[in-house]
Design a protein around this motif. Structure first.
Motif, short mmCIF file in Angstrom:
data_model
loop_
_atom_site.label_atom_id
_atom_site.label_comp_id
_atom_site.label_asym_id
_atom_site.label_seq_id
_atom_site.Cartn_x
_atom_site.Cartn_y
_atom_site.Cartn_z
N THR A 1 0.85 -1.19 0.00
CA THR A 1 0.00 0.00 0.00
C THR A 1 0.89 1.24 0.00
N ASP A 2 0.29 2.41 -0.29
CA ASP A 2 1.06 3.65 -0.29
C ASP A 2 1.66 3.92 1.08
N HIS A 3 0.92 3.58 2.13
CA HIS A 3 1.42 3.79 3.49
C HIS A 3 2.66 2.93 3.75
N ASN A 4 2.60 1.65 3.36
CA ASN A 4 3.74 0.77 3.57
C ASN A 4 4.93 1.15 2.71
N ILE A 5 4.65 1.61 1.50
CA ILE A 5 5.74 2.03 0.62
C ILE A 5 6.50 3.18 1.25
N MET A 6 5.76 4.14 1.83
CA MET A 6 6.41 5.31 2.44
C MET A 6 7.19 4.93 3.69
N TRP A 7 6.54 4.20 4.62
CA TRP A 7 7.13 3.99 5.93
C TRP A 7 8.02 2.76 6.02
N ARG A 8 7.84 1.81 5.11
CA ARG A 8 8.64 0.60 5.17
C ARG A 8 9.74 0.56 4.12
N LEU A 9 9.62 1.39 3.08
CA LEU A 9 10.57 1.33 1.97
C LEU A 9 11.31 2.64 1.75
N ILE A 10 10.57 3.75 1.66
CA ILE A 10 11.18 5.04 1.32
C ILE A 10 11.88 5.67 2.53
N VAL A 11 11.16 5.77 3.64
CA VAL A 11 11.70 6.45 4.82
C VAL A 11 12.98 5.80 5.35
N PRO A 12 13.05 4.46 5.47
CA PRO A 12 14.30 3.86 5.96
C PRO A 12 15.52 4.22 5.11
N GLN A 13 15.33 4.40 3.81
CA GLN A 13 16.45 4.77 2.95
C GLN A 13 16.75 6.27 3.04
N ALA A 14 15.74 7.07 3.37
CA ALA A 14 15.92 8.53 3.41
C ALA A 14 16.50 9.01 4.73
N ILE A 15 16.41 8.19 5.79
CA ILE A 15 16.88 8.63 7.11
C ILE A 15 18.37 8.94 7.10
N TYR A 16 19.16 8.06 6.44
CA TYR A 16 20.62 8.21 6.49
C TYR A 16 21.09 9.57 5.99
N PRO A 17 20.65 10.06 4.82
CA PRO A 17 21.09 11.40 4.40
C PRO A 17 20.45 12.54 5.19
N MET A 18 19.39 12.23 5.95
CA MET A 18 18.75 13.29 6.75
C MET A 18 19.60 13.69 7.96
N VAL A 19 20.23 12.70 8.59
CA VAL A 19 20.84 12.90 9.90
C VAL A 19 21.87 14.03 9.93
N PRO A 20 22.84 14.10 8.99
CA PRO A 20 23.81 15.21 9.06
C PRO A 20 23.17 16.58 8.96
N GLN A 21 22.12 16.70 8.12
CA GLN A 21 21.47 17.99 7.97
C GLN A 21 20.62 18.35 9.19
N ILE A 22 19.93 17.35 9.74
CA ILE A 22 19.13 17.61 10.93
C ILE A 22 20.02 17.92 12.13
N THR A 23 21.24 17.37 12.14
CA THR A 23 22.18 17.69 13.22
C THR A 23 22.45 19.19 13.27
N SER A 24 22.59 19.82 12.12
CA SER A 24 22.81 21.27 12.08
C SER A 24 21.63 22.02 12.67
N VAL A 25 20.41 21.52 12.41
CA VAL A 25 19.22 22.16 12.99
C VAL A 25 19.22 22.00 14.51
N TYR A 26 19.60 20.81 15.00
CA TYR A 26 19.67 20.60 16.44
C TYR A 26 20.68 21.55 17.10
N LEU A 27 21.82 21.74 16.46
CA LEU A 27 22.82 22.65 17.00
C LEU A 27 22.29 24.08 17.04
N ASN A 28 21.54 24.46 16.02
CA ASN A 28 20.95 25.80 16.00
C ASN A 28 19.91 25.96 17.10
N ILE A 29 19.16 24.89 17.39
CA ILE A 29 18.17 24.96 18.47
C ILE A 29 18.88 25.22 19.80
N ILE A 30 19.97 24.49 20.05
CA ILE A 30 20.70 24.67 21.30
C ILE A 30 21.22 26.10 21.42
#
Length: 384
Positions: free
Chosen positions: A293-322
């Motif tokens: 289903t579209d839900h499973n495609i997003m959360w079981r297939l797309i998101v797990p692959q997208a998390i890895y490139p997200m982390v370095p960029q989100i780290t910068s946002v976390y540092l800005n929050i602090i």
């Protein structure tokens, strides 16, 4: 193995050594010049002032504090308040940003456009303007006598959010120990599942169980403390012109957390959107071919692959929050900059020492956050 030293290598080493000598000499000159000027003005240096009586009140603190405590105690209060604001803002910004980011790539036209409007509006308005707006909004709430009852013993007014307070009477350290133990058990469970899984990264099925394991032991410890009458519960009661008992979450704290969370979530949303769209469309086609289903495609297939490139960029946002938590000084919330970098500095005149304390603390917070996020990123990298 013997490394071959060439002429080019010697030149590179010479240039780096020369640069290091120049920078060191510059810092030595500035430090010597500053020391001479301070001595000529008769200013006392050192951190002995931290043991003196502070003499000022702090409206909100996680640890016991009164004006008879030392400046060092006031510094720790500022550190605790900064950590509280930063942690709460990071959690809420991550959740909200992830929801908005997924909504940006939704096939529902209305949801997609609303999420886009949210991002474009929030990230293009300066944070300090949003902070003042939220603070003014909370101050415009009804007074204490006409406070809004959100639930039993929970009231909202222009003086903040009044909620029940549980005093552990010295048992709080045991709750903290059980939290650490349960978190370790949850991490062991997570690693066990990941070792048996072909996929690495964010797995939404793991997180409910991870959260349940993390909170189970502290919950049982709290229940034990309550059943053995080792804890006391204080509820807010309206007496005169204010509440007595319970705990008051002041509007400055709420406004700062909301402003940081909302503002930062707009940047996290764009990071999430970009990383999701960077995944090949063939992945979605493959998922549909397999009957997902579209839900499973997003959360079981797309998101797990997208998390890895997200982390370095989100780290910068976390540092800005602090670092942006220091804007609490604008609305009078006593975090690190307001207490040590503001009131303590003005009372003692020890500007260099106070600023060094503030700078060093923020630097430590940022380095620890970056270290943890980099470790997490290395753990979820595909292929490891």
């Amino acid at each position: 193995m013997i490394m071959k030293v060439t002429k080019g290598t010697l030149i590179d080493w010479g240039q780096q050594a020369a640069l290091l000598i120049i920078v060191s000499a510059l810092f030595l000159y500035l430090g010597t010049n500053m020391s001479e000027n301070i001595d000529s003005l008769g200013i006392t240096t050192g951190f002995d002032f931290l043991n003196d009586r502070a003499g000022y009140d702090i409206t909100f603190s996680l640890i016991d504090y009164n004006q008879n405590d030392t400046y060092l105690r006031a510094y720790w209060v500022g550190v605790a308040n900064t950590l509280l604001v930063s942690f709460m803002s990071i959690v809420f910004a991550t959740l909200l940003g992830f929801i908005i980011g997924v909504g940006r790539v939704s096939k529902n036209w209305v949801i997609s456009k609303l999420c886009r409007a949210y991002v474009e509006l929030i990230r293009n308005v300066p944070l300090v303007i949003q902070l003042i707006w939220w603070y003014a909004l909370f101050l415009s709430l009804p007074p204490v006598r006409n406070s809004i009852s959100l639930a039993d013993d929970i009231y909202l007014s222009n003086r903040g959010l009044a909620i029940p307070h549980i005093s552990m009477n010295g048992w709080g350290v045991y709750v903290l120990i059980t939290l650490v133990v349960s978190l370790a058990l949850a991490l062991i469970y997570r690693n066990y599942v990941y070792r048996r899984s072909q996929w690495k990264g964010f797995n939404p099925i793991i997180w409910p169980k991870f959260t349940l394991i993390t909170l189970s032991l502290p919950f049982l410890m709290i229940m034990f403390i309550l059943l053995t009458n080792n804890a006391s519960i204080s509820t807010p009661k309206l007496t005169g012109f204010n509440f007595q008992g319970g705990m008051i979450v002041i509007p400055e704290l709420v406004a700062l957390c909301v402003a940081l969370s909302v503002y930062s979530s707009s940047y996290i949303a764009e990071i999430v959107r970009g990383c999701i769209q960077s995944i090949s469309s063939g992945q979605q086609e493959a998922g549909k071919a397999l009957g997902f289903t579209d839900h499973n495609i997003m959360w079981r297939l797309i998101v797990p692959q997208a998390i890895y490139p997200m982390v370095p960029q989100i780290t910068s946002v976390y540092l800005n929050i602090i670092k942006n938590s220091s804007l609490g000084v604008v609305i009078g919330f006593m975090e690190l900059v307001s207490s040590t970098g503001g009131t303590t500095l003005n009372n003692t005149g020890q500007a260099i020492e106070c600023i060094l304390l503030v700078m060093g603390t923020y630097c430590a917070f940022s380095l620890i956050t970056s270290l943890l996020m980099n470790w997490y990123n290395s753990r979820i990298s595909i292929g490891k």
